[in-house]
Design a protein around this motif. Structure first.
Motif, PDB file in Angstrom:
ATOM      1  N   LEU A 167       0.837  -1.196   0.000  1.00 20.61           N
ATOM      2  CA  LEU A 167       0.000   0.000   0.000  1.00 20.61           C
ATOM      3  C   LEU A 167       0.878   1.254   0.000  1.00 20.61           C
ATOM      4  CD1 LEU A 167      -2.673  -1.196   2.576  1.00 20.61           C
ATOM      5  CD2 LEU A 167      -2.914  -1.102   0.093  1.00 20.61           C
ATOM      6  N   GLN A 168       0.341   2.359  -0.518  1.00 17.05           N
ATOM      7  CA  GLN A 168       1.113   3.605  -0.602  1.00 17.05           C
ATOM      8  C   GLN A 168       0.204   4.807  -0.368  1.00 17.05           C
ATOM      9  OE1 GLN A 168       2.074   4.588  -4.949  1.00 17.05           O
ATOM     10  NE2 GLN A 168       1.846   2.345  -5.043  1.00 17.05           N
ATOM     11  N   ASN A 169       0.815   5.982  -0.362  1.00 11.04           N
ATOM     12  CA  ASN A 169       0.120   7.254  -0.170  1.00 11.04           C
ATOM     13  C   ASN A 169      -0.712   7.290   1.120  1.00 11.04           C
ATOM     14  OD1 ASN A 169       1.048   8.597  -2.551  1.00 11.04           O
ATOM     15  ND2 ASN A 169      -0.346   7.293  -3.759  1.00 11.04           N
ATOM     16  N   GLY A 170      -0.147   6.694   2.168  1.00 11.50           N
ATOM     17  CA  GLY A 170      -0.776   6.756   3.475  1.00 11.50           C
ATOM     18  C   GLY A 170      -1.871   5.746   3.716  1.00 11.50           C
ATOM     19  N   TRP A 171      -2.191   4.929   2.722  1.00 12.22           N
ATOM     20  CA  TRP A 171      -3.210   3.886   2.908  1.00 12.22           C
ATOM     21  C   TRP A 171      -2.609   2.727   3.696  1.00 12.22           C
ATOM     22  CZ3 TRP A 171      -8.292   3.592   0.655  1.00 12.22           C
ATOM     23  CH2 TRP A 171      -8.676   4.777   0.015  1.00 12.22           C
ATOM     24  N   THR A 172      -3.380   2.200   4.635  1.00 13.47           N
ATOM     25  CA  THR A 172      -2.904   1.115   5.498  1.00 13.47           C
ATOM     26  C   THR A 172      -3.919  -0.024   5.493  1.00 13.47           C
ATOM     27  OG1 THR A 172      -3.944   2.123   7.445  1.00 13.47           O
ATOM     28  CG2 THR A 172      -1.627   2.703   6.982  1.00 13.47           C
ATOM     29  N   GLY A 173      -3.604  -1.066   6.209  1.00 12.36           N
ATOM     30  CA  GLY A 173      -4.472  -2.241   6.268  1.00 12.36           C
ATOM     31  C   GLY A 173      -3.840  -3.401   5.542  1.00 12.36           C
ATOM     32  N   TRP A 211      -7.965 -12.261  -8.421  1.00 13.12           N
ATOM     33  CA  TRP A 211      -8.851 -11.797  -7.356  1.00 13.12           C
ATOM     34  C   TRP A 211      -8.101 -10.796  -6.491  1.00 13.12           C
ATOM     35  CZ3 TRP A 211      -6.987 -12.492  -2.522  1.00 13.12           C
ATOM     36  CH2 TRP A 211      -6.040 -13.509  -2.335  1.00 13.12           C
ATOM     37  N   VAL A 212      -8.837  -9.832  -5.970  1.00  8.78           N
ATOM     38  CA  VAL A 212      -8.281  -8.825  -5.060  1.00  8.78           C
ATOM     39  C   VAL A 212      -9.262  -8.670  -3.911  1.00  8.78           C
ATOM     40  CG1 VAL A 212      -7.504  -6.435  -4.789  1.00  8.78           C
ATOM     41  CG2 VAL A 212      -7.210  -7.590  -7.001  1.00  8.78           C
ATOM     42  N   ARG A 213      -8.792  -8.812  -2.694  1.00 10.78           N
ATOM     43  CA  ARG A 213      -9.682  -8.646  -1.544  1.00 10.78           C
ATOM     44  C   ARG A 213      -8.896  -8.199  -0.327  1.00 10.78           C
ATOM     45  NH1 ARG A 213     -10.765 -15.008  -1.062  1.00 10.78           N
ATOM     46  NH2 ARG A 213     -11.866 -14.525  -2.982  1.00 10.78           N
ATOM     47  N   GLY A 214      -9.582  -7.565   0.572  1.00  8.45           N
ATOM     48  CA  GLY A 214      -8.961  -7.122   1.804  1.00  8.45           C
ATOM     49  C   GLY A 214      -9.698  -5.942   2.410  1.00  8.45           C
ATOM     50  N   THR A 215      -9.199  -5.483   3.548  1.00  7.02           N
ATOM     51  CA  THR A 215      -9.746  -4.312   4.243  1.00  7.02           C
ATOM     52  C   THR A 215      -8.626  -3.301   4.402  1.00  7.02           C
ATOM     53  OG1 THR A 215     -11.368  -5.655   5.441  1.00  7.02           O
ATOM     54  CG2 THR A 215     -10.884  -3.465   6.330  1.00  7.02           C
ATOM     55  N   ILE A 216      -8.818  -2.111   3.826  1.00  7.36           N
ATOM     56  CA  ILE A 216      -7.794  -1.081   3.879  1.00  7.36           C
ATOM     57  C   ILE A 216      -8.379   0.189   4.484  1.00  7.36           C
ATOM     58  CG2 ILE A 216      -6.417  -2.011   1.989  1.00  7.36           C
ATOM     59  CD1 ILE A 216      -7.745  -0.115   0.089  1.00  7.36           C
ATOM     60  N   VAL A 217      -7.496   1.031   5.012  1.00  7.04           N
ATOM     61  CA  VAL A 217      -7.905   2.272   5.672  1.00  7.04           C
ATOM     62  C   VAL A 217      -7.373   3.438   4.851  1.00  7.04           C
ATOM     63  CG1 VAL A 217      -7.787   3.654   7.776  1.00  7.04           C
ATOM     64  CG2 VAL A 217      -7.903   1.154   7.917  1.00  7.04           C
ATOM     65  N   ALA A 270     -16.646  -1.129  -3.722  1.00  8.45           N
ATOM     66  CA  ALA A 270     -16.125  -1.317  -2.368  1.00  8.45           C
ATOM     67  C   ALA A 270     -17.238  -1.066  -1.370  1.00  8.45           C
ATOM     68  CB  ALA A 270     -14.946  -0.372  -2.121  1.00  8.45           C
ATOM     69  N   PHE A 271     -17.043  -1.596  -0.175  1.00  2.14           N
ATOM     70  CA  PHE A 271     -18.001  -1.384   0.913  1.00  2.14           C
ATOM     71  C   PHE A 271     -17.374  -0.423   1.907  1.00  2.14           C
ATOM     72  CE2 PHE A 271     -20.038  -2.399   4.973  1.00  2.14           C
ATOM     73  CZ  PHE A 271     -21.370  -2.332   4.613  1.00  2.14           C
ATOM     74  N   ALA A 272     -17.986   0.756   2.043  1.00  3.32           N
ATOM     75  CA  ALA A 272     -17.475   1.769   2.957  1.00  3.32           C
ATOM     76  C   ALA A 272     -18.640   2.594   3.492  1.00  3.32           C
ATOM     77  CB  ALA A 272     -16.472   2.670   2.242  1.00  3.32           C
ATOM     78  N   ASN A 273     -18.539   2.943   4.761  1.00  4.30           N
ATOM     79  CA  ASN A 273     -19.583   3.770   5.389  1.00  4.30           C
ATOM     80  C   ASN A 273     -20.968   3.157   5.205  1.00  4.30           C
ATOM     81  OD1 ASN A 273     -20.398   5.987   6.904  1.00  4.30           O
ATOM     82  ND2 ASN A 273     -20.749   7.269   5.102  1.00  4.30           N
ATOM     83  N   ASN A 274     -21.037   1.820   5.386  1.00  5.83           N
ATOM     84  CA  ASN A 274     -22.294   1.064   5.315  1.00  5.83           C
ATOM     85  C   ASN A 274     -22.954   1.107   3.940  1.00  5.83           C
ATOM     86  OD1 ASN A 274     -22.304   0.215   8.061  1.00  5.83           O
ATOM     87  ND2 ASN A 274     -22.969   2.265   8.655  1.00  5.83           N
ATOM     88  N   SER A 275     -22.173   1.356   2.893  1.00  2.00           N
ATOM     89  CA  SER A 275     -22.731   1.405   1.549  1.00  2.00           C
ATOM     90  C   SER A 275     -21.768   0.757   0.566  1.00  2.00           C
ATOM     91  CB  SER A 275     -22.988   2.853   1.120  1.00  2.00           C
ATOM     92  OG  SER A 275     -23.910   3.496   1.978  1.00  2.00           O
ATOM     93  N   VAL A 276     -22.327   0.255  -0.542  1.00  3.54           N
ATOM     94  CA  VAL A 276     -21.517  -0.242  -1.644  1.00  3.54           C
ATOM     95  C   VAL A 276     -21.392   0.889  -2.659  1.00  3.54           C
ATOM     96  CG1 VAL A 276     -21.327  -1.933  -3.480  1.00  3.54           C
ATOM     97  CG2 VAL A 276     -22.255  -2.605  -1.252  1.00  3.54           C
ATOM     98  N   THR A 330     -13.409   9.255   2.922  1.00  2.00           N
ATOM     99  CA  THR A 330     -12.620  10.265   3.618  1.00  2.00           C
ATOM    100  C   THR A 330     -11.466   9.605   4.341  1.00  2.00           C
ATOM    101  OG1 THR A 330     -14.084  10.094   5.539  1.00  2.00           O
ATOM    102  CG2 THR A 330     -14.607  11.781   3.893  1.00  2.00           C
ATOM    103  N   ALA A 331     -10.489  10.387   4.702  1.00  2.00           N
ATOM    104  CA  ALA A 331      -9.302   9.864   5.381  1.00  2.00           C
ATOM    105  C   ALA A 331      -9.682   9.132   6.666  1.00  2.00           C
ATOM    106  CB  ALA A 331      -8.328  11.000   5.687  1.00  2.00           C
ATOM    107  N   GLY A 332      -9.066   7.964   6.874  1.00  2.00           N
ATOM    108  CA  GLY A 332      -9.328   7.166   8.061  1.00  2.00           C
ATOM    109  C   GLY A 332     -10.492   6.210   7.942  1.00  2.00           C
ATOM    110  N   MET A 333     -11.233   6.270   6.833  1.00  2.00           N
ATOM    111  CA  MET A 333     -12.394   5.398   6.649  1.00  2.00           C
ATOM    112  C   MET A 333     -11.949   3.984   6.277  1.00  2.00           C
ATOM    113  SD  MET A 333     -15.679   5.962   4.113  1.00  2.00           S
ATOM    114  CE  MET A 333     -16.147   7.484   4.959  1.00  2.00           C
TER     115      MET A 333
END
Length: 542
Positions: A450-456, A469-475, A503-509, A529-532
């Motif tokens: 991961l880059q540009n401050g993205w983590t997970g 296939w690509v899967r995972g949970t990133i912040v 993607a699934f974020a903030n309770n939405s696809v 948004t940052a940190g999501m």
């Protein structure tokens, strides 16, 4: 005709002599004269008084027996009766008249009443009587439960099963409706001091939020073609099983509370059934749910978490339906299914089992489609000795990354694992002596940088059909337009055009990213948004 008249008059005389022995008459000859004598006596003032008095007594008795309006009697200090049994003895003499929607009699337990007795009904229907109370809870004195009802443990056995319950119905009995929450104290010796016990085609009804807490034995027990209706009832903190059904019996416990049982939360045996949708049988000392010998238990949307041993035990060609049920933190197995039984735990949570998450053996079948079976100490999904498990689209990972203990077959086991998350102990779609794992997508797994401050954690790889296939949970880190969160290497990139990623974020696809032909995972939305936290799961052809 004369002979008939003589017989009739003699019968009148016999009846008269029984009612009024002090004024006996003899009707043998000379009937007209004798009948005149009867008329004279009936008109005598003393005789009239005696007749009217007797008729009055009969009328009072009839009024006391016949019941055509609702009635309430009180029990306790200052009440109509000192005990529940005394009140029942009075009410049981009554005969109900038909009234549209029925009549009820209420036994109201006055404030401060302590139940120091047992209610044991045999062969009669007292279901028209309701026991209620002024106090929120009524104490049962356990030391007073001295009478025991026993029945053979099995055919040909010299042993017996017995209960010293507070309320017992025997031999086609119907217990009074329990509309009170009782709490059993712990006086006297410990033992099978249960709450409600019905046997031999008997029945009971317990109202919502009512029942018996802290029973010294099994709280609700139906045996030998008996049944209990206890929807929303309280059977918590039992020293035995919260619920037991045996030999063709059933209990309806929808929405009930059977938590913190001293043995099992619910136990069904010998072709019996428990219906307990939405019930709570968490924190049982042993199994939350035990189903055996061609029995069935239904507890969808229930809570069977924190079992001391197993969340579910299903044996002997039985069936458990526990869809969307919480089975987390079992001391041993989350689900154990053997001997031709079936367990359904679709979309259930079976996290952090002490040994295996889901375990099938000897023809047992578990449907754990889309279940979360993470964090097991030994194995996530384990099929052995002819057991079968369906974990399609389920997460069976023990830890943060795949391992060969996540999805395991041995000695002829079979697991359907299409879309499942977790490592395999055998190559997918290959029959071996250990068994068969069918259609697992994951045959390789690589961690993306991961880059540009993205983590997970973000993984990618190819499945057995050569798809990426690509899967995972990133912040989220940087969220400026077209930010690149990761880059896939050559051989793992879409061909011809960018691939859109939902993607699934903030309770939405949401359509959040694209993967370019150069492999860049680029942000394509301002909704993140940052940190999501963002979940990704996609597959594409190279």
């Amino acid at each position: 005709m004369a002979d008939i008249n003589i017989q009739m008059k003699n019968k009148i005389g016999e009846t008269w002599n029984k009612l009024f022995p002090k004024t006996k008459i003899s009707l043998v000859e000379g009937l007209p004269a004798k009948l005149d004598d009867v008329d004279t006596r009936l008109n005598a003032a003393a005789t009239k008084t005696e007749v009217n008095a007797k008729i009055g007594v009969v009328n009072e008795q009839l009024a006391d027996i016949a019941q055509d309006v609702a009635i309430t009697v009180t029990v306790g200090t200052g009440g109509n009766y000192p005990t529940i049994n005394a009140a029942l003895a009075y009410l049981s003499r009554k005969t109900l008249k038909y009234v549209n929607r029925g009549l009820k009699a209420e036994i109201k337990l006055l404030s401060g009443f302590v139940m120091a007795e047992q209610v044991i009904i045999s062969g009669i229907n007292l279901g028209w009587i309701i026991i209620s109370s002024e106090d929120a809870t009524v104490t049962i004195n356990r030391a007073s439960l001295v009478s025991r009802v026993e029945f053979p443990s099995y055919a040909g056995s010299s042993g017996a099963i017995g209960m010293n319950s507070a309320f017992m119905g025997v031999n086609n009995a119907v217990l009074p409706v329990i509309n009170t929450l009782f709490t059993m104290n712990e006086t006297g010796a410990s033992g099978s001091y249960g709450g409600v016990f019905v046997i031999n085609n008997s029945s009971a009804t317990v109202m919502k939020d009512c029942g018996v807490r802290n029973a010294g034995g099994t709280t609700l027990y139906a045996a030998q073609t008996s049944h209990i209706v206890a929807m929303g009832a309280d059977a918590s903190y039992s020293k035995g099983n919260a619920l037991s059904v045996f030999r063709g019996s059933w209990i309806s416990f929808r929405g009930g509370n059977g938590s913190y049982a001293g043995v099992n939360g619910m136990y069904a045996d010998s072709n019996s059934h428990i219906e307990a949708s939405g019930a709570n049988v968490s924190h049982a000392t042993q199994a939350a749910i035990w189903c055996d010998s061609v029995s069935s238990i239904a507890i969808p949307d229930g809570d069977a978490s924190y079992a001391g041993t197993n969340g579910i035990v299903c044996n002997g060609a039985s069936n458990v339906d526990a869809d969307k049920t919480i089975l987390d933190n079992a001391g041993q197995r989350g689900v154990s299914c053997t001997d031709g039984s079936t367990v359904t735990v679709w979309q259930s949570s079976i996290k952090n089992a002490g040994t295996q998450g889901v375990y099938a053996e000897r023809g047992g079948f578990i449907n754990a489609t889309a279940a979360v079976v993470t964090g097991a100490a030994d194995r996530g999904a384990y099929a052995v000795n002819g057991g079968r498990i369906n974990v399609q689209n389920a997460n069976c990972r023990k830890g943060a990354v795949d391992s060969t203990s996540d999805i395991v077959v041995n000695n002829g086991g079979e697991i359907l694992a299409i879309g499942a998350t977790g490592g395999l102990n055998k190559v997918a779609n290959t029959v071996t002596a250990a068994g068969l794992i069918i259609g697992a997508d994951v045959v390789e797994q690589i961690t993306a940088t991961l880059q540009n401050g993205w983590t997970g954690t973000l993984y990618y790889g190819k499945n057995g059909q050569g798809q990426v296939w690509v899967r995972g949970t990133i912040v989220a880190g940087s969220v400026t337009a077209d930010t690149i969160a990761a880059v896939l290497p050559g051989g793992y990139r879409p061909v011809g055009a960018p691939f859109p990623v939902l993607a699934f974020a903030n309770n939405s696809v949401i359509p959040a990213f694209t993967i370019s032909v150069g492999g860049s995972l680029q942000l394509r939305t301002s909704s993140i948004t940052a940190g999501m936290s963002v979940d990704i799961n996609c597959t594409f052809q190279t």
